[in-house]
Design a protein around this motif. Structure first.
Motif, PDB file in Angstrom:
ATOM      1  N   LEU A   1      32.000  33.531  30.711  1.00  0.00           N
ATOM      2  CA  LEU A   1      30.822  34.266  30.253  1.00  0.00           C
ATOM      3  C   LEU A   1      30.049  34.904  31.391  1.00  0.00           C
ATOM      4  CD1 LEU A   1      29.455  31.754  27.596  1.00  0.00           C
ATOM      5  CD2 LEU A   1      30.203  34.093  27.120  1.00  0.00           C
ATOM      6  N   ASN A   2      29.816  34.146  32.447  1.00  0.00           N
ATOM      7  CA  ASN A   2      28.887  34.590  33.484  1.00  0.00           C
ATOM      8  C   ASN A   2      29.537  35.374  34.610  1.00  0.00           C
ATOM      9  OD1 ASN A   2      26.685  33.416  32.151  1.00  0.00           O
ATOM     10  ND2 ASN A   2      27.180  31.414  33.022  1.00  0.00           N
ATOM     11  N   ARG A   3      30.838  35.511  34.575  1.00  0.00           N
ATOM     12  CA  ARG A   3      31.518  36.315  35.586  1.00  0.00           C
ATOM     13  C   ARG A   3      32.175  37.518  34.926  1.00  0.00           C
ATOM     14  NH1 ARG A   3      34.666  32.480  37.866  1.00  0.00           N
ATOM     15  NH2 ARG A   3      36.336  32.835  36.354  1.00  0.00           N
ATOM     16  N   ASP A   4      32.986  37.244  33.905  1.00  0.00           N
ATOM     17  CA  ASP A   4      33.747  38.316  33.273  1.00  0.00           C
ATOM     18  C   ASP A   4      32.906  39.136  32.299  1.00  0.00           C
ATOM     19  OD1 ASP A   4      36.126  37.374  34.540  1.00  0.00           O
ATOM     20  OD2 ASP A   4      36.321  35.838  33.002  1.00  0.00           O
ATOM     21  N   ILE A   5      32.225  38.459  31.407  1.00  0.00           N
ATOM     22  CA  ILE A   5      31.496  39.187  30.368  1.00  0.00           C
ATOM     23  C   ILE A   5      30.343  39.984  30.973  1.00  0.00           C
ATOM     24  CG2 ILE A   5      30.224  39.009  28.212  1.00  0.00           C
ATOM     25  CD1 ILE A   5      33.145  38.246  27.912  1.00  0.00           C
ATOM     26  N   THR A   6      29.598  39.378  31.885  1.00  0.00           N
ATOM     27  CA  THR A   6      28.464  40.104  32.473  1.00  0.00           C
ATOM     28  C   THR A   6      28.940  41.316  33.269  1.00  0.00           C
ATOM     29  OG1 THR A   6      28.480  38.603  34.380  1.00  0.00           O
ATOM     30  CG2 THR A   6      26.981  38.074  32.577  1.00  0.00           C
ATOM     31  N   GLY A   7      30.019  41.158  34.007  1.00  0.00           N
ATOM     32  CA  GLY A   7      30.537  42.286  34.779  1.00  0.00           C
ATOM     33  C   GLY A   7      31.027  43.418  33.907  1.00  0.00           C
ATOM     34  N   ALA A   8      31.739  43.061  32.841  1.00  0.00           N
ATOM     35  CA  ALA A   8      32.257  44.087  31.934  1.00  0.00           C
ATOM     36  C   ALA A   8      31.127  44.806  31.211  1.00  0.00           C
ATOM     37  CB  ALA A   8      33.219  43.449  30.930  1.00  0.00           C
ATOM     38  N   LYS A   9      30.122  44.051  30.783  1.00  0.00           N
ATOM     39  CA  LYS A   9      28.987  44.678  30.096  1.00  0.00           C
ATOM     40  C   LYS A   9      28.241  45.613  31.041  1.00  0.00           C
ATOM     41  CE  LYS A   9      26.537  42.019  27.209  1.00  0.00           C
ATOM     42  NZ  LYS A   9      26.820  42.359  25.802  1.00  0.00           N
ATOM     43  N   ALA A  10      28.076  45.191  32.292  1.00  0.00           N
ATOM     44  CA  ALA A  10      27.387  46.038  33.272  1.00  0.00           C
ATOM     45  C   ALA A  10      28.148  47.330  33.526  1.00  0.00           C
ATOM     46  CB  ALA A  10      27.192  45.271  34.577  1.00  0.00           C
TER      47      ALA A  10
ATOM     48  N   GLY B   1      33.513  48.772  26.327  1.00  0.00           N
ATOM     49  CA  GLY B   1      33.149  48.956  24.924  1.00  0.00           C
ATOM     50  C   GLY B   1      33.155  47.707  24.078  1.00  0.00           C
ATOM     51  N   ALA B   2      34.046  46.758  24.374  1.00  0.00           N
ATOM     52  CA  ALA B   2      34.128  45.529  23.572  1.00  0.00           C
ATOM     53  C   ALA B   2      34.549  44.377  24.468  1.00  0.00           C
ATOM     54  CB  ALA B   2      35.114  45.696  22.428  1.00  0.00           C
ATOM     55  N   ASN B   3      33.842  43.263  24.353  1.00  0.00           N
ATOM     56  CA  ASN B   3      34.149  42.086  25.161  1.00  0.00           C
ATOM     57  C   ASN B   3      34.623  40.953  24.268  1.00  0.00           C
ATOM     58  OD1 ASN B   3      33.338  42.398  28.167  1.00  0.00           O
ATOM     59  ND2 ASN B   3      31.787  43.520  27.017  1.00  0.00           N
ATOM     60  N   ILE B   4      35.816  40.459  24.583  1.00  0.00           N
ATOM     61  CA  ILE B   4      36.457  39.399  23.807  1.00  0.00           C
ATOM     62  C   ILE B   4      36.505  38.148  24.668  1.00  0.00           C
ATOM     63  CG2 ILE B   4      38.558  38.707  22.597  1.00  0.00           C
ATOM     64  CD1 ILE B   4      39.195  41.839  22.551  1.00  0.00           C
ATOM     65  N   LEU B   5      35.894  37.087  24.196  1.00  0.00           N
ATOM     66  CA  LEU B   5      35.896  35.812  24.909  1.00  0.00           C
ATOM     67  C   LEU B   5      36.994  34.933  24.334  1.00  0.00           C
ATOM     68  CD1 LEU B   5      34.428  33.939  26.994  1.00  0.00           C
ATOM     69  CD2 LEU B   5      33.121  33.054  25.041  1.00  0.00           C
TER      70      LEU B   5
ATOM     71  N   ARG C   1      26.648  37.896  26.208  1.00  0.00           N
ATOM     72  CA  ARG C   1      27.094  37.738  24.822  1.00  0.00           C
ATOM     73  C   ARG C   1      28.362  38.556  24.550  1.00  0.00           C
ATOM     74  NH1 ARG C   1      24.258  35.646  20.989  1.00  0.00           N
ATOM     75  NH2 ARG C   1      22.331  35.989  22.179  1.00  0.00           N
ATOM     76  N   PRO C   2      29.445  37.896  24.143  1.00  0.00           N
ATOM     77  CA  PRO C   2      30.665  38.644  23.805  1.00  0.00           C
ATOM     78  C   PRO C   2      30.543  39.299  22.433  1.00  0.00           C
ATOM     79  CG  PRO C   2      30.991  36.310  23.415  1.00  0.00           C
ATOM     80  CD  PRO C   2      29.612  36.452  24.018  1.00  0.00           C
ATOM     81  N   ASP C   3      31.372  40.292  22.207  1.00  0.00           N
ATOM     82  CA  ASP C   3      31.415  40.939  20.894  1.00  0.00           C
ATOM     83  C   ASP C   3      32.292  40.156  19.925  1.00  0.00           C
ATOM     84  OD1 ASP C   3      29.927  43.508  21.528  1.00  0.00           O
ATOM     85  OD2 ASP C   3      31.504  43.547  23.054  1.00  0.00           O
ATOM     86  N   PHE C   4      33.310  39.486  20.467  1.00  0.00           N
ATOM     87  CA  PHE C   4      34.227  38.694  19.650  1.00  0.00           C
ATOM     88  C   PHE C   4      34.590  37.423  20.412  1.00  0.00           C
ATOM     89  CE2 PHE C   4      34.938  43.168  18.700  1.00  0.00           C
ATOM     90  CZ  PHE C   4      34.837  43.192  17.316  1.00  0.00           C
ATOM     91  N   ILE C   5      34.864  36.368  19.689  1.00  0.00           N
ATOM     92  CA  ILE C   5      35.317  35.110  20.275  1.00  0.00           C
ATOM     93  C   ILE C   5      36.601  34.695  19.570  1.00  0.00           C
ATOM     94  CG2 ILE C   5      34.793  32.665  20.661  1.00  0.00           C
ATOM     95  CD1 ILE C   5      31.832  33.394  20.677  1.00  0.00           C
TER      96      ILE C   5
END
Length: 240
Positions: free
Chosen positions: A188-197, A201-205, A222-226
């Motif tokens: 969450l705190n490395r991949d998702i934040t970097g991709a959102k920044a 378009g869509a983040n899948i955890l 916050r991911p778009d999908f889990i």
């Protein structure tokens, strides 16, 4: 949400999983000691582990990554003859990663890769890791090289996620805008934040229910999908 045309995969904990295989790990320790001319493999690896800790702190604090030669010359084995170090630095990094475990593609991973490719998506890898040669060699040896149009490794570009620049590099290699891409990752705190920044378009955890229960999701990560099973990626509405 814009139509997704490309998908990026993280490696460690996502597309590739490491497991403890003691005999494999002991062979790697022995090979490292042999390459370095050290008498006792365990004593040698203990020394390397102690030296790796401050490197790891630096990498995480600065969002930087060293290439193989710099890693060993500056941090892990500075006393070694320079010419010899240049000969062995790539294999030393590879073997050091083997000490941590034997890596294999996550269950369902190859199916997901091939299916998305067949559906017309452009695929990429964006990963933080030491080692310049392991991933290209793995992709080639496992017959997966043909599926990926972008491979962005921190050990090659010398920056680490969550720096959004890694995602922008991947988008450039795919020839797509960030909003046309999805990212599959486990942190969450490395991949998702970097991709959102980066504007992905869509983040899948990809995470187990047990691990997810221990995480804190915020607006920033916050991911778009889990998904809890890797093949479930294929059922997401954004990837028809």
């Amino acid at each position: 949400m814009e139509q997704i045309k490309g998908v990026f995969f993280d490696l460690g904990g996502t597309l590739r999983i490491a497991e403890d295989v003691p005999e494999h790990q002991e062979r790697a320790k022995a090979r490292m000691a042999q390459l370095a001319g050290a008498a006792d493999p365990q004593t040698f690896i203990d020394m390397i582990e102690a030296r790796y800790a401050p490197y790891r702190d630096w990498a995480l604090t600065e969002n930087r990554e060293a290439g193989d030669y710099e890693l060993w010359k500056k941090w892990l084995l500075p006393e070694m003859d320079d010419a010899r170090l240049q000969e062995i630095c790539h294999e030393m990094t590879f073997q050091y990663r083997q000490v941590k475990g034997l890596r294999h593609v996550v269950e369902g991973g190859v199916e997901v890769i091939r299916t998305l490719h067949d559906r017309g998506y452009r695929l990429g890898i964006i990963s933080n890791l030491i080692g310049e040669e392991e991933i290209p060699n793995w992709l080639r040896e496992d017959g997966l090289e043909q599926y990926f149009d972008a491979v962005v490794l921190s050990s090659v570009c010398h920056i680490r996620k969550p720096d959004p620049q890694m995602y922008l590099m991947g988008c450039e290699q795919l020839g797509l805008r960030p909003e046309q891409c999805a990212s599959v990752a486990d942190n969450l705190n490395r991949d998702i934040t970097g991709a959102k920044a980066a504007g992905i378009g869509a983040n899948i955890l990809f995470i187990s229910p047990e691990k997810l229960a221990k995480k804190t999701i915020t607006d920033a990560n916050r991911p778009d999908f889990i998904v809890h099973r890797f093949p479930d990626i294929l059922d997401l509405p954004i990837l028809p």
